[in-house]
Design an enzyme around this catalytic site. Structure first.
Site, short mmCIF file in Angstrom:
data_model
loop_
_atom_site.label_atom_id
_atom_site.label_comp_id
_atom_site.label_asym_id
_atom_site.label_seq_id
_atom_site.Cartn_x
_atom_site.Cartn_y
_atom_site.Cartn_z
N GLU B 147 1.07 -1.57 -0.19
CA GLU B 147 -0.29 -0.31 0.11
C GLU B 147 0.74 1.50 -0.21
O GLU B 147 0.80 2.22 -0.94
CB GLU B 147 -1.59 -0.53 1.39
CG GLU B 147 -2.30 -1.04 1.03
CD GLU B 147 -2.77 -1.31 2.45
OE1 GLU B 147 -1.99 -0.29 3.28
OE2 GLU B 147 -3.84 -2.02 2.38
N SER B 233 19.40 -9.23 -8.82
CA SER B 233 18.02 -8.75 -9.82
C SER B 233 18.04 -10.18 -11.33
O SER B 233 17.40 -10.68 -11.79
CB SER B 233 18.07 -7.64 -10.37
OG SER B 233 17.80 -6.71 -9.06
N HIS B 362 3.02 -10.02 -9.89
CA HIS B 362 4.33 -10.08 -9.60
C HIS B 362 5.00 -9.69 -8.94
O HIS B 362 5.34 -9.61 -7.46
CB HIS B 362 4.72 -10.41 -11.30
CG HIS B 362 6.43 -9.85 -11.28
ND1 HIS B 362 6.89 -11.17 -11.08
CD2 HIS B 362 7.43 -9.16 -11.58
CE1 HIS B 362 8.23 -10.87 -11.16
NE2 HIS B 362 8.87 -9.10 -11.37
N SER B 363 5.35 -7.79 -9.22
CA SER B 363 5.40 -6.75 -8.34
C SER B 363 4.65 -5.88 -8.34
O SER B 363 3.45 -5.58 -8.62
CB SER B 363 6.45 -6.69 -8.82
OG SER B 363 6.64 -6.48 -10.07
#
Lengths: 365, 470
Positions: B147, B233, B362-363
């Site tokens: 959020e 990453s 996913h993100s």
């Protein structure tokens, strides 16, 4: 005359290679027979041997490094001496064994990863750059990567485009890496030992044709604690008229060019970079401020090459001292051809360096 | 050697090499154990395989292929590099798919009751409650941080919603000495090992607190003290690295293993193949855990591979493997404990495929309703929730209550909200942190750059952000 000289030099390299392979007997240290000369191959082998002996965390990994004694016989005898735990023959996966080496380094081992040639390092380049080079920074100092990547770089002889590229400029542009380019046996020994002891990831770019070449070595060089500082260039030949900056095999060509120039009254200073990153800008600039003229020589492609960086650094720091534009000699901007005659044309030769030096001295036609 | 010849009926060609080997099974149904080329453990004198590497280097000593019949004369076999293989006159292709998929180990049913006949590692009250509380912490942290990103306070976030059981049960089953090489959906392991909410927040906000020094984008946590290698990453690069870490642990003789995580998508990377193959060859103590959650951003598993998931790939590399219900905390706990013990005791890799579902996007850069139905997501969220199942079991044991649940959630919510507020206002890393850690020691060129930068800042203060402490 120069052509004959060059052919003799080339022939000597090939002869030396065949001669060594033909010998069959294991002579780990050439200096045992001749106290003050050593081939680059023996220099590297002895450096690996001494560092592995001194620190049990150092281990070697690569294709054919063990049983086969090394694709270029650099790791000859090491498997027998240290066993398969420390000289690891890997399956054919550059990405795999580079990743494994990086992981081992994360946990405190000191791997020396061999690429059969740096052309194959491209299959592993994510691990070299994104993992090895950047980890210390990204982990805020928690993960250090004391790894050494070594192997032949640049052109050999008649091996075609996918085996002849020089990667000094690519690796040299990456922060987090150190990039070393030995020329002589002393360079090879001292820089490799320094690289293995260094806590940062080091790319160690050798040259296949130099492996068989012999160089005089001092007693100091042969000592097991010998080290050459990383980031310092060496002035191979002092001069006052023009500075020639080169690395690896091109240092030899530059020295030959300097001899030729001397006969024409031009006294050239030849700098052997030894280290691409960190680049010894201060030695280069000090020399340019003395001679006022500079020629850079490299085998690699011209665009974004090492010479481009040297040119920029000289213009930034020593502009007022330049009496002539910077001359850049580099390989031709083409994938390396195979046929011997056009391959020769794709790389700098001694006379190219001579002509460039003369241009810098305003002595050309 | 003599007795081997006595068994054969046909006259064999003399083998030119001098090696001794066990009597190999004529039909070669099972691979004989072979000697570790690394000699870490004493093994019985082995078969052809142990000399595979030497053979290639022995110039001039070519192995002759030998055909022989065994005592009952039924099947014949031939010796190829790599071992003895029986042959068949029937040309049969191995099917690309089996009739039945590899079954999935499960302990709790959909409602959280242990299935009759199931075997699992019993959890004590303390561990079970701690596990459940950690799952709740993870869930609340994810919800609120997500959020916060949506509100513009964070640049990026990635949740583990739906995979709380994998995160926490795995962490509980491992030893704190085991070195974790995460992908990015495993912050629960850090949570279990003691990484505080405040530390998570300070990494996400890039503050000077914590250990991040503002170097990485959010969720790229790492902690040397907690044996959690920093998240990286590029996908699957941690897999061969895990084999390397494991090799190092093996050389140290430590009673610990490397644990590498990947998702279903990560198994497509070349690094997955290299890592599995290498770990098997080197006999490195790595536990490979694949979180098969069905989606790699928008790529469903049907487009990722055509095999029966990931578990079947283990055997292809000579690696023992198991498929487990990733939404069943008890099953995951038991399976990981057993797998870890195998890895450490036998010093070889094991693969665990945990089937689950990625409930979240996913993100924060993804809106998964664009490529999958809301109905599907809701179904997994409601009726197949790993937390609900585990909670039911814990509560059925009398170890948890609704009231404790409400209290916990309230406390945690406040803690997370406060951590965000504090991190948001905290000081950013100082200028020196721009240049440090590139190398072990600050090199001269960076010292010069820092000096020059400071001079420029002094001269043109108005051009520089005021929140960078000098």
């Amino acid at each position: 005359m120069l052509g004959i000289l060059r052919q003799r030099v080339a022939a000597k390299f090939n002869y030396a290679l065949n001669f060594e392979q033909g010998i069959g007997s294991v002579a780990l240290r050439a200096f045992s027979s001749s106290a003050n000369k050593m081939t680059v191959r023996d220099a590297i082998n002895s450096a690996l041997d001494e560092e592995m002996s001194a620190d049990p965390k150092v281990f070697m990994m690569g294709e054919e490094v063990g049983e086969y004694q090394g694709a270029y016989k650099i790791t000859k005898g090491l498997l027998d001496k240290y066993g398969p735990q420390r000289v690891v023959d890997t399956p054919i996966t550059e990405a795999g064994f580079t990743g494994i080496g990086v992981g081992a380094a994360y946990h405190g081992l000191r791997p020396v990863v061999e690429f059969m040639t740096f052309n194959f390092s491209m299959q592993a380049i994510d691990h070299i750059i994104n993992s090895a080079a950047k980890s210390n920074y990204m982990s805020s100092g928690q993960i250090s990567v004391p790894i050494v990547f070594r192997g032949p770089n640049g052109a050999a002889s008649g091996v075609g485009a996918q085996h002849s590229q020089c990667f000094a400029a690519w690796f040299g542009s990456c922060p987090g890496l150190k990039v070393l380019v030995p020329y002589s046996a002393e360079d090879a020994r001292g820089l490799l030992k320094a690289a293995i002891r260094d806590p940062d990831p080091v790319v160690f770019l050798e040259n296949e044709l130099l492996y068989g070449e012999s160089f005089p070595v001092s007693a100091e060089t042969l000592d097991s604690s010998f080290c050459v500082p990383i980031g310092k260039a060496k002035i191979e030949r002092e001069g006052k008229d023009v500075t020639i900056v080169a690395y690896s095999k091109m240092v030899g060509f530059s020295l030959q060019a300097a001899d030729i120039l001397a006969k024409e009254g031009i006294n050239a200073e030849v700098i052997n970079l030894r280290s691409i990153r960190p680049l010894d800008r201060s030695t280069i600039n000090t020399s340019v401020r003395k001679t006022n003229r500079i020629v850079t020589v490299e085998e690699g492609f011209p665009q974004h090459g090492v010479g481009a960086e040297i040119c920029a650094t000289v213009v930034e720091d020593s502009f007022e001292y330049l009496d002539a534009p910077v001359e850049r000699i580099a390989g031709a901007d083409v994938p390396t051809p195979y046929a011997a005659n056009i391959e020769r044309m794709a790389f700098p030769q001694v006379e190219d360096i001579v002509r460039a030096a003369k241009r810098a001295c305003y002595r050309s036609r | 050697m003599g007795s081997w010849f006595a068994r054969s009926r046909s006259i064999p060609y003399l083998l030119k090499r001098n090696i001794s080997f066990l009597h190999a099974n004529s039909s070669c149904k099972t691979l004989p154990p072979y000697k570790s080329p690394h000699g870490f453990r004493e093994r019985p004198p082995a078969s052809i395989l142990s000399f595979r590497r030497l053979e290639s280097a022995m110039v001039g000593k070519q192995a002759q292929a030998v055909a022989y019949t065994d005592d009952d004369g039924e099947s014949q076999s031939i010796e190829f590099p790599g071992g003895r293989v029986g042959f068949t006159t029937q040309m049969e292709f191995i099917s690309e798919a089996t009739d039945k998929r590899v079954p999935c180990y499960r302990v709790l049913d959909d409602d959280g009751f242990p299935i009759a006949g199931t075997r699992f590692d019993q959890l004590d009250e303390e561990t079970a409650v701690r596990m459940y509380k950690s799952m709740v912490s993870l869930q609340i942290m994810d919800t609120i941080f997500y959020e916060a990103q949506r509100q513009g306070r964070l640049s990026f976030y990635l949740t583990s919603t739906g995979e709380e059981a994998i995160n926490i049960a795995t962490a509980a089953a491992l030893s704190p000495d085991d070195i974790i090489l995460p992908q990015y959906r495993e912050p629960g392991i850090l949570l279990w090992r003691g990484f505080s909410i405040e530390e998570f927040a300070s990494q996400c906000f890039g503050t000077k607190d914590g250990h991040g020094k503002g170097r990485q984008m959010p969720i790229h946590y790492g902690s040397k003290d907690l044996n959690f290698i920093t998240v990286s990453s590029p996908i699957a690069t941690q897999l061969p690295q895990a084999a390397g870490v494991a090799y190092s642990l093996k050389m140290d003789g430590k009673e610990a293993c490397a644990v590498a995580f990947t998702g279903d998508g990560g198994t497509s990377e070349g690094d997955f193949h290299a890592a599995m193959n290498f770990a098997a060859v080197m006999e490195a103590p790595v536990l490979f855990i694949c979180r098969n959650n069905g989606w790699a951003i928008s790529t469903p598993v049907s487009e990722q591979f055509r095999s029966d998931g990931v578990v079947v790939k283990g055997q292809a590399y000579g690696i023992r493997s198991i498929r487990v219900d990733g939404n069943d905390a008890l099953a995951v706990y038991s399976a990981i404990r057993a797998a870890r013990m195998m890895v450490v005791r036998e010093q070889k890799p094991v693969l665990v495929e945990a089937l689950t579902y990625r409930v979240g996007h996913h993100s924060t850069s993804d809106d998964s309703t664009k490529y999958r139905s809301v109905k599907e997501i809701e179904q997994w969220k409601r009726s197949r929730n790993p937390m609900t199942r585990f909670r039911n079991w814990v509560q059925a044991n009398g170890w948890w209550s609704d009231q404790e649940e409400a209290e916990l959630r309230g406390t945690l919510r406040n803690q997370v909200l406060k951590a965000i507020q504090v991190a948001e206002k905290a000081e950013k890393p100082c200028l020196g942190d721009l240049f440090s850690d590139v190398y072990d020691k600050l090199p001269s060129n960076l010292q010069q750059q820092e000096k020059s930068l400071r001079q420029t800042i002094t001269r043109h203060k108005q051009d520089f952000p005021p929140d960078v402490p000098l």
